[in-house]
Design an enzyme around this catalytic site. Structure first.
Site, PDB file in Angstrom:
ATOM      1  N   TYR A 143       0.837  -1.209   0.000  1.00 28.34           N
ATOM      2  CA  TYR A 143       0.000   0.000   0.000  1.00 28.34           C
ATOM      3  C   TYR A 143       0.872   1.260   0.000  1.00 28.34           C
ATOM      4  O   TYR A 143       0.744   2.108  -0.886  1.00 28.34           O
ATOM      5  CB  TYR A 143      -0.902  -0.043   1.229  1.00 28.34           C
ATOM      6  CG  TYR A 143      -1.904   1.087   1.331  1.00 28.34           C
ATOM      7  CD1 TYR A 143      -3.054   1.093   0.565  1.00 28.34           C
ATOM      8  CD2 TYR A 143      -1.698   2.138   2.231  1.00 28.34           C
ATOM      9  CE1 TYR A 143      -3.982   2.120   0.680  1.00 28.34           C
ATOM     10  CE2 TYR A 143      -2.625   3.161   2.354  1.00 28.34           C
ATOM     11  CZ  TYR A 143      -3.771   3.147   1.565  1.00 28.34           C
ATOM     12  OH  TYR A 143      -4.683   4.168   1.686  1.00 28.34           O
ATOM     13  N   GLY A 205      -1.786   1.154  23.068  1.00 31.01           N
ATOM     14  CA  GLY A 205      -2.783   2.200  22.827  1.00 31.01           C
ATOM     15  C   GLY A 205      -2.228   3.608  22.924  1.00 31.01           C
ATOM     16  O   GLY A 205      -2.987   4.578  22.937  1.00 31.01           O
TER      17      GLY A 205
HETATM   18  P1  NAD Z   1     -12.743   1.807   0.414  1.00 25.81           P
HETATM   19  O1  NAD Z   1     -12.060   0.487   0.525  1.00 25.81           O
HETATM   20  O2  NAD Z   1     -14.068   1.986   1.063  1.00 25.81           O
HETATM   21  O3  NAD Z   1     -12.888   2.244  -1.091  1.00 25.81           O
HETATM   22  C1  NAD Z   1     -12.045   1.788  -2.125  1.00 25.81           C
HETATM   23  C2  NAD Z   1     -12.916   1.486  -3.340  1.00 25.81           C
HETATM   24  O4  NAD Z   1     -12.072   1.097  -4.429  1.00 25.81           O
HETATM   25  C3  NAD Z   1     -13.876   0.329  -3.107  1.00 25.81           C
HETATM   26  O5  NAD Z   1     -15.150   0.674  -3.584  1.00 25.81           O
HETATM   27  C4  NAD Z   1     -13.259  -0.822  -3.883  1.00 25.81           C
HETATM   28  O6  NAD Z   1     -14.216  -1.778  -4.297  1.00 25.81           O
HETATM   29  C5  NAD Z   1     -12.617  -0.074  -5.041  1.00 25.81           C
HETATM   30  N1  NAD Z   1     -11.499  -0.803  -5.656  1.00 25.81           N
HETATM   31  C6  NAD Z   1     -10.465  -1.415  -5.057  1.00 25.81           C
HETATM   32  N2  NAD Z   1      -9.634  -1.950  -5.945  1.00 25.81           N
HETATM   33  C7  NAD Z   1     -10.156  -1.673  -7.179  1.00 25.81           C
HETATM   34  C8  NAD Z   1      -9.759  -1.960  -8.510  1.00 25.81           C
HETATM   35  N3  NAD Z   1      -8.650  -2.671  -8.774  1.00 25.81           N
HETATM   36  N4  NAD Z   1     -10.548  -1.519  -9.533  1.00 25.81           N
HETATM   37  C9  NAD Z   1     -11.678  -0.828  -9.280  1.00 25.81           C
HETATM   38  N5  NAD Z   1     -12.104  -0.518  -8.036  1.00 25.81           N
HETATM   39  C10 NAD Z   1     -11.348  -0.941  -6.998  1.00 25.81           C
HETATM   40  O7  NAD Z   1     -11.695   2.867   1.007  1.00 25.81           O
HETATM   41  P2  NAD Z   1     -11.830   4.441   1.267  1.00 25.81           P
HETATM   42  O8  NAD Z   1     -11.561   4.677   2.694  1.00 25.81           O
HETATM   43  O9  NAD Z   1     -13.064   4.979   0.648  1.00 25.81           O
HETATM   44  O10 NAD Z   1     -10.564   4.963   0.462  1.00 25.81           O
HETATM   45  C11 NAD Z   1     -10.693   5.501  -0.849  1.00 25.81           C
HETATM   46  C12 NAD Z   1      -9.333   6.011  -1.323  1.00 25.81           C
HETATM   47  O11 NAD Z   1      -8.816   6.970  -0.404  1.00 25.81           O
HETATM   48  C13 NAD Z   1      -8.286   4.897  -1.437  1.00 25.81           C
HETATM   49  O12 NAD Z   1      -7.495   5.130  -2.586  1.00 25.81           O
HETATM   50  C14 NAD Z   1      -7.472   5.076  -0.190  1.00 25.81           C
HETATM   51  O13 NAD Z   1      -6.156   4.625  -0.369  1.00 25.81           O
HETATM   52  C15 NAD Z   1      -7.526   6.583   0.021  1.00 25.81           C
HETATM   53  N6  NAD Z   1      -7.310   6.929   1.431  1.00 25.81           N
HETATM   54  C16 NAD Z   1      -8.285   6.704   2.380  1.00 25.81           C
HETATM   55  C17 NAD Z   1      -8.026   7.024   3.700  1.00 25.81           C
HETATM   56  C18 NAD Z   1      -9.055   6.829   4.779  1.00 25.81           C
HETATM   57  O14 NAD Z   1      -8.764   7.105   5.946  1.00 25.81           O
HETATM   58  N7  NAD Z   1     -10.258   6.407   4.499  1.00 25.81           N
HETATM   59  C19 NAD Z   1      -6.794   7.566   4.064  1.00 25.81           C
HETATM   60  C20 NAD Z   1      -5.837   7.746   3.092  1.00 25.81           C
HETATM   61  C21 NAD Z   1      -6.105   7.457   1.754  1.00 25.81           C
END
Ligand code: NAD
Ligand code: UDP
Length: 310
Positions: A143, A205
């Site tokens: 990641y 924690g």
């Molecule tokens: P999430 O897992 O809910 O959403 C990710 C989405 O991407 C899902 O709907 C999944 O089905 C889809 N997906 C995964 N692999 C795929 C692929 N190969 N092709 C098409 N779709 C695919 O996670 P989230 O929390 O909504 O995160 C969304 C984005 O934000 C991600 O890129 C994540 O790295 C980034 N992010 C999130 C956070 C957080 O705290 N939530 C923090 C940093 C970065």
């Protein structure tokens, strides 16, 4: 505008689709439904400006769009470590495919990067100029390093081909539509509290995180996509600078759910960052943005959501 949101059926992506539609855009939600769910966007399905495509970003796709938000990638350690090779492919091949599309149709593209590019940070709070402390061969590397290569690709397509790029480094974000079994700390704690189970603390924690409520984050992301000027291609931190230990978070979840909290201590996962807090001066200056929802309020709203689905 016609806007593509990859990962649009996920937690953050679904809130983004909703907001972009509210603002009068056409939205194409692309997802392979690995961690996303149709139910996250089911309420948008009747909107004539909304389309859903089942597709994997590791395969090329040709669409006519004006903007691309690239959010496809599992975000919880449990899910991104389930198939680590696939996580690298999603970050690298997915990024190449989306940048190729952006180049071909001259769309502006925003990449969902992460505070994980700072690894287990030695600089605290983290500014965008910090290069990070990342293990390239550990369990989180698929990641962390995947997202770092994605940033490299964004900058190289910008410098080499003039693609109009934006990079947001998202810090821990929480809110409605997180998966119940997502494995991330906020959803775990809230679901455990609502079920009168012990809250699972990994390690002692004392490690810290800074938690941003999803509506604040989405507001900052849309501002970054639409800002013009010098220096807009360099990464921007978005997050809430309020910093909490996991023990403090457990107390806050107790207050938000009205439950008496009991703790259960479990082993700390490998390479778990000890501290994390964004410096958001760049976002304040460039976007006029800062978070408005305090943790206590955001946790209450999130707990109300989980109470309705658990
Ligand atoms: P999430 O897992 O809910 O959403 C990710 C989405 O991407 C899902 O709907 C999944 O089905 C889809 N997906 C995964 N692999 C795929 C692929 N190969 N092709 C098409 N779709 C695919 O996670 P989230 O929390 O909504 O995160 C969304 C984005 O934000 C991600 O890129 C994540 O790295 C980034 N992010 C999130 C956070 C957080 O705290 N939530 C923090 C940093 C970065
Ligand atoms: N964590 C915890 N209990 C849980 C889930 C996570 O104590 O049930 C800890 C985890 O070890 C980390 C912090 O909470 O120190 C945030 O974990 P999360 O997976 O939410 O996000 P990330 O580590 O990617 O920031």
């Amino acid at each position: 505008m016609r806007i593509l949101v990859t990962g649009g059926a996920g937690f953050i992506g679904s809130h983004l689709c909703e907001r972009l539609l509210d603002e009068g855009n056409e939205v194409i939600c692309l997802d392979n439904f690995f961690t996303g769910r149709k139910v996250n966007v089911a309420h948008l399905a009747g909107n004539p400006n909304f389309e859903i495509i089942r597709h994997d970003v590791t395969e090329p796709i040709f669409l006519e769009v004006d903007q691309i938000y690239n959010f496809a990638c599992p975000a919880s350690p449990v899910h991104y470590q389930y198939n680590p090779v696939k996580t690298v492919k999603t970050n690298v091949m997915g990024m190449v495919n989306m940048l190729g599309l952006a180049k071909r149709v001259r769309a502006r593209i925003l990449q969902a990067s992460t505070s994980e590019v700072y690894g287990d940070p030695i600089e605290h709070p983290q500014t965008e100029s910090y290069w990070g402390n990342v293990n390239p061969i550990g369990l989180r590397s698929c990641y962390d390093e995947g997202k770092r290569v994605a940033e490299t690709l964004m900058m190289d397509y910008h410098r080499q081909s003039g693609v109009d790029t934006r990079i947001v480094r998202i810090f821990n974000t929480y809110g409605e539509r997180m998966l119940e079994n997502d494995g991330r700390v906020v959803s775990n704690f809230i679901v455990q509290a609502l079920k009168d189970e012990e809250l699972t603390i990994y390690g002692d924690g004392s490690q810290t995180r800074s938690f941003c409520y999803v509506s604040d984050l989405v507001d900052g992301i849309i501002r970054l996509m639409n800002v013009d000027g010098d220096n807009v291609h360099m990464p921007v931190n978005l997050g809430n600078p309020g910093e909490f230990t996991m023990k403090e978070l457990a107390d806050e979840v107790g207050k938000a759910t009205g439950k008496d909290i009991r703790l259960k201590f479990m082993p700390l996962p490998q390479d778990d960052p000890k501290q994390r807090k964004p410096n958001i001066e760049r976002a304040k200056e460039l976007l006029g943005w800062e978070p408005t929802v305090p943790l206590a309020e955001g946790l209450k709203r999130t707990a109300a959501y989980f109470a309705s689905v658990v």
